[in-house]
Design a protein around this motif. Structure first.
Motif, PDB file in Angstrom:
ATOM      1  N   ALA A 117     -15.894 -22.447 -58.251  1.00 34.30           N
ATOM      2  CA  ALA A 117     -16.971 -21.944 -59.114  1.00 34.30           C
ATOM      3  C   ALA A 117     -17.701 -23.073 -59.827  1.00 34.30           C
ATOM      4  O   ALA A 117     -18.881 -22.943 -60.174  1.00 34.30           O
ATOM      5  CB  ALA A 117     -16.399 -20.961 -60.143  1.00 34.30           C
ATOM      6  N   HIS A 118     -17.022 -24.195 -60.033  1.00 33.75           N
ATOM      7  CA  HIS A 118     -17.634 -25.328 -60.727  1.00 33.75           C
ATOM      8  C   HIS A 118     -18.750 -25.998 -59.914  1.00 33.75           C
ATOM      9  O   HIS A 118     -19.548 -26.752 -60.471  1.00 33.75           O
ATOM     10  CB  HIS A 118     -16.572 -26.383 -61.046  1.00 33.75           C
ATOM     11  N   PHE A 119     -18.784 -25.737 -58.620  1.00 39.45           N
ATOM     12  CA  PHE A 119     -19.719 -26.458 -57.751  1.00 39.45           C
ATOM     13  C   PHE A 119     -20.917 -25.610 -57.318  1.00 39.45           C
ATOM     14  O   PHE A 119     -21.686 -26.013 -56.460  1.00 39.45           O
ATOM     15  CB  PHE A 119     -18.961 -26.995 -56.537  1.00 39.45           C
ATOM     16  N   ILE A 120     -21.059 -24.442 -57.943  1.00 35.72           N
ATOM     17  CA  ILE A 120     -22.178 -23.563 -57.592  1.00 35.72           C
ATOM     18  C   ILE A 120     -23.476 -24.075 -58.200  1.00 35.72           C
ATOM     19  O   ILE A 120     -24.499 -24.154 -57.532  1.00 35.72           O
ATOM     20  CB  ILE A 120     -21.881 -22.119 -58.060  1.00 35.72           C
ATOM     21  N   ASP A 121     -23.436 -24.401 -59.479  1.00 43.39           N
ATOM     22  CA  ASP A 121     -24.644 -24.831 -60.187  1.00 43.39           C
ATOM     23  C   ASP A 121     -24.504 -26.272 -60.683  1.00 43.39           C
ATOM     24  O   ASP A 121     -23.397 -26.786 -60.839  1.00 43.39           O
ATOM     25  CB  ASP A 121     -24.907 -23.921 -61.399  1.00 43.39           C
ATOM     26  N   GLU A 122     -25.641 -26.868 -60.960  1.00 42.36           N
ATOM     27  CA  GLU A 122     -25.657 -28.177 -61.615  1.00 42.36           C
ATOM     28  C   GLU A 122     -25.447 -27.984 -63.119  1.00 42.36           C
ATOM     29  O   GLU A 122     -25.850 -26.957 -63.664  1.00 42.36           O
ATOM     30  CB  GLU A 122     -27.005 -28.876 -61.366  1.00 42.36           C
ATOM     31  N   PRO A 123     -24.824 -28.957 -63.805  1.00 45.23           N
ATOM     32  CA  PRO A 123     -24.263 -30.190 -63.241  1.00 45.23           C
ATOM     33  C   PRO A 123     -22.896 -29.934 -62.629  1.00 45.23           C
ATOM     34  O   PRO A 123     -22.104 -29.179 -63.177  1.00 45.23           O
ATOM     35  CB  PRO A 123     -24.157 -31.105 -64.473  1.00 45.23           C
ATOM     36  N   ARG A 124     -22.632 -30.557 -61.491  1.00 43.53           N
ATOM     37  CA  ARG A 124     -21.345 -30.415 -60.832  1.00 43.53           C
ATOM     38  C   ARG A 124     -20.392 -31.507 -61.316  1.00 43.53           C
ATOM     39  O   ARG A 124     -20.827 -32.623 -61.594  1.00 43.53           O
ATOM     40  CB  ARG A 124     -21.523 -30.486 -59.311  1.00 43.53           C
ATOM     41  N   PRO A 125     -19.103 -31.206 -61.401  1.00 41.66           N
ATOM     42  CA  PRO A 125     -18.144 -32.184 -61.922  1.00 41.66           C
ATOM     43  C   PRO A 125     -18.044 -33.435 -61.056  1.00 41.66           C
ATOM     44  O   PRO A 125     -18.189 -33.377 -59.839  1.00 41.66           O
ATOM     45  CB  PRO A 125     -16.814 -31.419 -61.900  1.00 41.66           C
ATOM     46  N   GLN A 126     -17.773 -34.548 -61.703  1.00 38.34           N
ATOM     47  CA  GLN A 126     -17.474 -35.787 -61.008  1.00 38.34           C
ATOM     48  C   GLN A 126     -15.958 -35.877 -60.847  1.00 38.34           C
ATOM     49  O   GLN A 126     -15.199 -35.330 -61.649  1.00 38.34           O
ATOM     50  CB  GLN A 126     -17.991 -36.983 -61.814  1.00 38.34           C
ATOM     51  N   PHE A 127     -15.522 -36.539 -59.819  1.00 41.34           N
ATOM     52  CA  PHE A 127     -14.086 -36.664 -59.556  1.00 41.34           C
ATOM     53  C   PHE A 127     -13.568 -38.019 -60.043  1.00 41.34           C
ATOM     54  O   PHE A 127     -14.329 -38.995 -60.053  1.00 41.34           O
ATOM     55  CB  PHE A 127     -13.823 -36.498 -58.052  1.00 41.34           C
ATOM     56  N   PRO A 128     -12.275 -38.068 -60.465  1.00 42.14           N
ATOM     57  CA  PRO A 128     -11.319 -36.959 -60.564  1.00 42.14           C
ATOM     58  C   PRO A 128     -11.667 -36.028 -61.718  1.00 42.14           C
ATOM     59  O   PRO A 128     -12.363 -36.407 -62.656  1.00 42.14           O
ATOM     60  CB  PRO A 128      -9.986 -37.664 -60.790  1.00 42.14           C
ATOM     61  N   PHE A 129     -11.118 -34.810 -61.638  1.00 49.84           N
ATOM     62  CA  PHE A 129     -11.535 -33.728 -62.510  1.00 49.84           C
ATOM     63  C   PHE A 129     -10.322 -32.860 -62.819  1.00 49.84           C
ATOM     64  O   PHE A 129      -9.536 -32.544 -61.930  1.00 49.84           O
ATOM     65  CB  PHE A 129     -12.624 -32.951 -61.763  1.00 49.84           C
ATOM     66  N   LEU A 130     -10.146 -32.487 -64.089  1.00 48.95           N
ATOM     67  CA  LEU A 130      -9.058 -31.586 -64.478  1.00 48.95           C
ATOM     68  C   LEU A 130      -9.636 -30.209 -64.766  1.00 48.95           C
ATOM     69  O   LEU A 130     -10.588 -30.076 -65.537  1.00 48.95           O
ATOM     70  CB  LEU A 130      -8.323 -32.083 -65.722  1.00 48.95           C
ATOM     71  N   CYS A 131      -9.072 -29.188 -64.146  1.00 49.08           N
ATOM     72  CA  CYS A 131      -9.525 -27.823 -64.367  1.00 49.08           C
ATOM     73  C   CYS A 131      -8.408 -26.990 -64.980  1.00 49.08           C
ATOM     74  O   CYS A 131      -7.288 -26.955 -64.455  1.00 49.08           O
ATOM     75  CB  CYS A 131      -9.974 -27.183 -63.054  1.00 49.08           C
ATOM     76  N   LEU A 132      -8.702 -26.338 -66.097  1.00 47.58           N
ATOM     77  CA  LEU A 132      -7.792 -25.366 -66.691  1.00 47.58           C
ATOM     78  C   LEU A 132      -8.141 -24.011 -66.106  1.00 47.58           C
ATOM     79  O   LEU A 132      -9.192 -23.446 -66.421  1.00 47.58           O
ATOM     80  CB  LEU A 132      -7.953 -25.359 -68.214  1.00 47.58           C
ATOM     81  N   LEU A 133      -7.294 -23.507 -65.227  1.00 45.74           N
ATOM     82  CA  LEU A 133      -7.533 -22.228 -64.562  1.00 45.74           C
ATOM     83  C   LEU A 133      -6.731 -21.156 -65.292  1.00 45.74           C
ATOM     84  O   LEU A 133      -5.506 -21.164 -65.269  1.00 45.74           O
ATOM     85  CB  LEU A 133      -7.128 -22.310 -63.090  1.00 45.74           C
TER      86      LEU A 133
END
Length: 332
Positions: A117-133
């Motif tokens: 879901a993070h990559f649908i719209d801008e701005p998209r995350p840069q890697f590395p990336f931590l996601c709290l799901l």
């Protein structure tokens, strides 16, 4: 040019989305109201509602996107985890439609879809990336090194954050779904009115069973001395309890950020729609230098847009599934 139909039916929302070259053209969902009077999702009723809704939802997604089913290059669906009866409706429909059109199918894990879901719209995350799901069934911290390369570095050892919200709502007598109701009442409450203990966990893992129990005893003891305690203090109770859950989530996330050195941070899952969690995460951005990414509200709760995004990554690498792909209630 790739056009993919994505279907999401893991629980009680029948959803369909059309994506073309990474751009969402439509994202339709039909929520099931039938469960409200039962205080939770009834699996048998959920699967029946999916059967009634799925054709209409898919056709609406196609119409809104302005394409015909014969324009599709692939059909994706949530394979799991979720309710078996609900999943079977989406899986069976997707397979039959794909066979009829002579196009491939793509299986998507529900949790991987939440990450996507993070990559649908801008701005998209840069890697590395931590996601709290965080959702009703899952709470975890995921390290992402690319859209498809990720590792769970922390997870709940018992209950999920969403479950902790819903359990409290039920104890307070709030209608289903309870989590959003706690959030709503909290807006007018004092977060410091009552204190709930923060669970003590090593590493980046979570535990919510003790917090749920302490809340139950807290309400029981106060109601004994004052039968009207809940009605008189609803906003403060909700605000204080919500504050503990959110502060605990972000405390573990901050610990993971410090130890990994990763400052690109995001949230996903149903609980990511919680207004207080979004507010506190945004405040962290200025206080400790995080770069925060929060998906649009419609892509946090169960939806097919996130499934479509995850399917796009698989389509680009030719990662198609066989027709014998079966749904699963949980990942082995």
């Amino acid at each position: 040019m790739s056009k993919i139909l994505a279907i999401e039916s893991s629980c009680d929302d029948t959803a369909a989305s059309i994506i073309s070259n990474g751009k969402i053209l439509s994202n339709i969902a039909s929520s099931q109201k039938v469960h409200a009077k039962f205080g939770g999702v009834v699996p048998e009723l959920a699967s029946r509602e999916h059967q009634k809704n799925i054709l209409y939802v898919i056709q609406t997604a196609l119409d809104q996107a302005g394409i015909a089913k014969t324009d599709l290059d692939a059909i994706a669906f949530t394979q799991g985890p979720g309710l078996m009866g609900s999943l079977l409706v989406g899986v069976s429909f997707a397979k039959a439609m794909a066979q009829g059109l002579g196009i491939p199918i793509i299986t998507v894990d529900h949790l991987e879809a939440h990450l996507a879901a993070h990559f649908i719209d801008e701005p998209r995350p840069q890697f590395p990336f931590l996601c709290l799901l965080v959702s009703g069934g899952h709470t975890m911290i995921v390290r992402m090194d690319s859209e498809t390369d990720f590792q769970v570095i922390g997870k709940t050892t018992d209950d999920a954050a969403g479950e902790a919200f819903d359990k409290a709502a039920k104890i307070l007598g709030l209608p289903y779904p309870g989590g959003p109701m706690v959030d709503k009442y909290s807006e007018r409450g004092n977060i410091n009115a009552y204190h709930f203990p923060e669970p003590d966990m090593t590493g980046f893992d979570f535990s919510f069973s003790g917090l749920k129990t302490s809340f139950l005893y807290f309400i029981r003891d106060h109601v004994k001395s004052d039968p009207d305690f809940i009605s008189k203090n609803m906003t403060d109770i909700c605000a204080s309890y919500q504050h503990r859950i959110v502060s605990y989530l972000l405390s573990q996330l901050q610990k993971a950020s410090m130890e990994t050195g990763i400052t690109n941070i995001g949230i996903s899952g149903g609980v990511a729609a919680n207004s207080y969690l979004r507010k506190m995460l945004t405040e962290k951005q200025t206080k400790i230098g995080w770069k925060v990414f929060i998906p649009a509200f419609e892509y946090c709760t169960d939806n097919a847009g996130m499934v479509a995004m995850a399917a796009t990554f698989k389509y680009e690498t030719g990662d198609f599934a066989d027709m014998d792909a079966a749904p699963y209630t949980r990942k082995a």
